[in-house]
Design a protein around this motif. Structure first.
Motif, PDB file in Angstrom:
ATOM      1  N   ARG A   1       0.887  -0.954  -0.126  1.00  0.00           N
ATOM      2  CA  ARG A   1       0.507  -0.318   0.171  1.00  0.00           C
ATOM      3  C   ARG A   1       0.766   1.167   0.145  1.00  0.00           C
ATOM      4  N   LEU A   2       2.128   0.967   0.604  1.00  0.00           N
ATOM      5  CA  LEU A   2       3.151   2.485   1.282  1.00  0.00           C
ATOM      6  C   LEU A   2       3.988   2.581   0.273  1.00  0.00           C
ATOM      7  N   GLY A   3       3.959   1.338  -1.125  1.00  0.00           N
ATOM      8  CA  GLY A   3       5.079   0.942  -1.832  1.00  0.00           C
ATOM      9  C   GLY A   3       6.203   1.520  -0.744  1.00  0.00           C
ATOM     10  N   LEU A   4       7.113   0.315   0.106  1.00  0.00           N
ATOM     11  CA  LEU A   4       8.297   0.660   0.973  1.00  0.00           C
ATOM     12  C   LEU A   4       8.981  -0.289   0.699  1.00  0.00           C
ATOM     13  N   ASP A   5      10.624  -1.027   1.055  1.00  0.00           N
ATOM     14  CA  ASP A   5      10.546  -1.732   0.553  1.00  0.00           C
ATOM     15  C   ASP A   5      10.443  -2.310   2.333  1.00  0.00           C
ATOM     16  N   SER A   6      10.535  -3.585   2.745  1.00  0.00           N
ATOM     17  CA  SER A   6      10.306  -4.305   3.620  1.00  0.00           C
ATOM     18  C   SER A   6      11.174  -4.509   4.468  1.00  0.00           C
ATOM     19  N   GLY A   7      12.189  -3.884   4.514  1.00  0.00           N
ATOM     20  CA  GLY A   7      13.352  -3.158   5.953  1.00  0.00           C
ATOM     21  C   GLY A   7      12.782  -1.570   6.508  1.00  0.00           C
ATOM     22  N   TYR A   8      12.795  -0.923   5.628  1.00  0.00           N
ATOM     23  CA  TYR A   8      12.117   0.275   6.150  1.00  0.00           C
ATOM     24  C   TYR A   8      11.048   0.025   6.604  1.00  0.00           C
ATOM     25  N   VAL A   9      10.277  -0.972   6.324  1.00  0.00           N
ATOM     26  CA  VAL A   9       8.853  -0.667   7.150  1.00  0.00           C
ATOM     27  C   VAL A   9       8.961  -1.586   7.953  1.00  0.00           C
ATOM     28  N   SER A  10       9.637  -2.837   8.365  1.00  0.00           N
ATOM     29  CA  SER A  10      10.094  -3.563   9.686  1.00  0.00           C
ATOM     30  C   SER A  10      10.977  -2.179  11.290  1.00  0.00           C
ATOM     31  N   ARG A  11      11.732  -1.376   9.933  1.00  0.00           N
ATOM     32  CA  ARG A  11      12.233  -0.423  11.323  1.00  0.00           C
ATOM     33  C   ARG A  11      11.108   0.328  11.660  1.00  0.00           C
ATOM     34  N   LEU A  12      10.523   0.604  10.860  1.00  0.00           N
ATOM     35  CA  LEU A  12       9.288   1.566  11.318  1.00  0.00           C
ATOM     36  C   LEU A  12       8.058   1.087  12.322  1.00  0.00           C
ATOM     37  N   LEU A  13       8.302  -0.330  11.780  1.00  0.00           N
ATOM     38  CA  LEU A  13       6.727  -0.641  12.745  1.00  0.00           C
ATOM     39  C   LEU A  13       7.583  -1.443  14.355  1.00  0.00           C
ATOM     40  N   ARG A  14       9.151  -1.392  14.473  1.00  0.00           N
ATOM     41  CA  ARG A  14       9.945  -1.502  15.972  1.00  0.00           C
ATOM     42  C   ARG A  14       9.464  -0.651  16.485  1.00  0.00           C
ATOM     43  N   GLY A  15       9.998   0.703  15.826  1.00  0.00           N
ATOM     44  CA  GLY A  15      10.525   2.212  16.202  1.00  0.00           C
ATOM     45  C   GLY A  15       7.804   1.867  17.245  1.00  0.00           C
ATOM     46  N   LEU A  16       7.334   2.181  16.127  1.00  0.00           N
ATOM     47  CA  LEU A  16       6.207   1.649  16.980  1.00  0.00           C
ATOM     48  C   LEU A  16       5.495   0.792  17.860  1.00  0.00           C
ATOM     49  N   GLU A  17       6.341  -0.318  18.446  1.00  0.00           N
ATOM     50  CA  GLU A  17       5.919  -1.636  18.424  1.00  0.00           C
ATOM     51  C   GLU A  17       6.878  -0.683  19.918  1.00  0.00           C
ATOM     52  N   SER A  18       7.835  -0.275  20.048  1.00  0.00           N
ATOM     53  CA  SER A  18       9.154   0.220  21.555  1.00  0.00           C
ATOM     54  C   SER A  18       8.048   1.131  21.687  1.00  0.00           C
ATOM     55  N   ARG A  19       7.141   1.702  21.610  1.00  0.00           N
ATOM     56  CA  ARG A  19       6.124   2.174  22.229  1.00  0.00           C
ATOM     57  C   ARG A  19       5.018   2.301  21.989  1.00  0.00           C
ATOM     58  N   ARG A  20       4.774   0.760  21.947  1.00  0.00           N
ATOM     59  CA  ARG A  20       3.535   0.253  22.376  1.00  0.00           C
ATOM     60  C   ARG A  20       2.689   0.508  22.287  1.00  0.00           C
ATOM     61  N   LEU A  21       2.633   1.076  20.747  1.00  0.00           N
ATOM     62  CA  LEU A  21       1.643   1.299  19.789  1.00  0.00           C
ATOM     63  C   LEU A  21       0.625   0.433  18.821  1.00  0.00           C
ATOM     64  N   VAL A  22       1.321  -0.200  18.527  1.00  0.00           N
ATOM     65  CA  VAL A  22       1.290  -1.569  17.736  1.00  0.00           C
ATOM     66  C   VAL A  22       1.775  -2.659  18.396  1.00  0.00           C
ATOM     67  N   ALA A  23       0.946  -3.501  18.178  1.00  0.00           N
ATOM     68  CA  ALA A  23       0.770  -4.878  18.570  1.00  0.00           C
ATOM     69  C   ALA A  23       1.059  -5.869  16.810  1.00  0.00           C
ATOM     70  N   LEU A  24       2.193  -6.653  17.082  1.00  0.00           N
ATOM     71  CA  LEU A  24       2.392  -7.715  15.969  1.00  0.00           C
ATOM     72  C   LEU A  24       2.154  -9.299  16.355  1.00  0.00           C
ATOM     73  N   SER A  25       1.922 -10.067  15.180  1.00  0.00           N
ATOM     74  CA  SER A  25       1.312 -11.267  15.874  1.00  0.00           C
ATOM     75  C   SER A  25       0.476 -12.271  14.027  1.00  0.00           C
ATOM     76  N   PRO A  26       1.330 -13.305  14.485  1.00  0.00           N
ATOM     77  CA  PRO A  26       1.058 -13.914  13.272  1.00  0.00           C
ATOM     78  C   PRO A  26       0.001 -13.984  12.590  1.00  0.00           C
ATOM     79  N   ASP A  27      -0.403 -14.327  11.499  1.00  0.00           N
ATOM     80  CA  ASP A  27      -2.029 -13.952  10.774  1.00  0.00           C
ATOM     81  C   ASP A  27      -2.526 -15.172  11.144  1.00  0.00           C
ATOM     82  N   PRO A  28      -3.623 -15.524  10.755  1.00  0.00           N
ATOM     83  CA  PRO A  28      -4.289 -16.652  11.379  1.00  0.00           C
ATOM     84  C   PRO A  28      -4.710 -18.100  10.039  1.00  0.00           C
ATOM     85  N   ALA A  29      -4.272 -16.932   9.201  1.00  0.00           N
ATOM     86  CA  ALA A  29      -4.560 -17.406   8.050  1.00  0.00           C
ATOM     87  C   ALA A  29      -3.505 -18.114   7.298  1.00  0.00           C
ATOM     88  N   ASP A  30      -2.804 -17.684   7.166  1.00  0.00           N
ATOM     89  CA  ASP A  30      -1.167 -17.816   7.642  1.00  0.00           C
ATOM     90  C   ASP A  30      -0.073 -17.816   8.041  1.00  0.00           C
TER      91      ASP A  30
END
Length: 304
Positions: free
Chosen positions: A55-84
């Motif tokens: 959706r954002l046209g970003l590479d996986s490494g950059y998205v992962s770094r952004l997500l880690r930053g949001l996780e560290s601030r307890r703003l986002v939670a990541l979990s396995p996809d139940p479908a896969d």
């Protein structure tokens, strides 16, 4: 002043005035990229990381770094996809949802401050201009992709196509069962099926099938209603013509219903000439044909 110069000047003006260059976007303590990712997660949660990248046209490494930053601030939670379970799903925490509300409020306040000096007429002009600019910029960045017509996204797009015909035809439209034999006609060596995507979302489709003797036929061409007026129909038609020529067809045909006046106008503008009935499609009332020019040696393959 060229269109390129105008676009670059607008980009400089807009990014400065909305605070896109600030390390703390809207005073939230995070850059614009992190705030935008938070917004995307909150808009359609739960959402897979793969969907966010597309959706954002970003590479996986950059998205992962952004997500880690949001996780560290307890703003986002990541979990396995139940479908896969090989995929990860992102969702806002309660704290993340509160910050998103704050982000929306601050964004609204900034927009109001930018518009405040303008008259009502100027605001209306700006809204119309920005809506047009948004549509055309998105149209300019459309990605075309050859897919198997039996894939889930292809079936979804054809479902939209059938639903539109059902709405527009007097008496409705019944496509009948979509059989494997039907789908096989839109695969190489004689056929193809193409999707158009914007921010990962399918917004148009179309296929080509062989009729024999160097003749191909455009089938199931659909453009999302929200993209009318952006020239996407003409671009999809040209793409299908190019692919038909690359497949070895020297002529392309298509049929349509007389109620689809916008489609008929597109075909006529694109160089199609009316011909006699060439098939037994009960919904067809107009038939068209166009000779094709062989693609250059450097033209893309219809397989990708």
């Amino acid at each position: 002043m060229t269109s390129t110069t105008v676009l670059r000047r607008f980009n400089r003006t807009y990014t400065q005035r909305i605070g896109a260059l600030d390390e703390s976007f809207l005073g939230l303590g995070m850059p614009l990229a992190s705030a935008r990712l938070l917004f995307e997660i909150g808009t359609t949660q739960p959402v897979t990381v793969q969907e966010l990248r597309a959706r954002l046209g970003l590479d996986s490494g950059y998205v992962s770094r952004l997500l880690r930053g949001l996780e560290s601030r307890r703003l986002v939670a990541l979990s396995p996809d139940p479908a896969d379970r090989r995929r990860r799903v992102a969702a806002l925490t309660a704290e993340g949802a509160r910050l998103l509300e704050d982000l929306d409020e601050r964004s609204d306040d900034l927009a109001a401050r930018l518009l405040e000096p303008l008259s009502e007429r100027q605001r209306a002009r700006l809204a119309d201009a920005l809506a047009t600019a948004d549509l055309l910029v998105r149209a300019a960045t459309i990605a075309f992709e050859v897919v198997d017509p039996a894939s889930p996204d292809a079936r979804l797009a054809m479902g939209h196509y059938f639903a539109e015909l059902d709405r527009r035809f007097e008496g409705g439209f019944d496509p009948g069962p979509l059989t494997e034999a039907d789908l096989a006609t839109m695969r190489p060596p004689g056929g193809t099926f193409v999707l158009a995507r914007s921010d990962g979302e399918v917004v148009a489709c179309g296929g080509v099938q062989a009729l024999g003797d160097g003749v191909g036929e455009v089938k199931r061409m659909w453009v999302d209603d929200g993209w009318r007026g952006a020239g996407l129909g003409a671009r999809m038609l040209r793409r299908l013509e190019d692919d038909a020529a690359a497949l070895g067809h020297s002529v392309v045909r298509l049929d349509t219903n007389a109620t689809l006046t916008d489609a008929i106008a597109l075909y006529e503008r694109s160089g199609y000439a009316a011909v006699e009935r060439y098939n037994d499609n009960p919904y067809a009332q107009r038939w068209f044909e166009k000779p094709l020019t062989a693609p250059a040696a450097s033209a893309r393959s219809p397989r990708g």
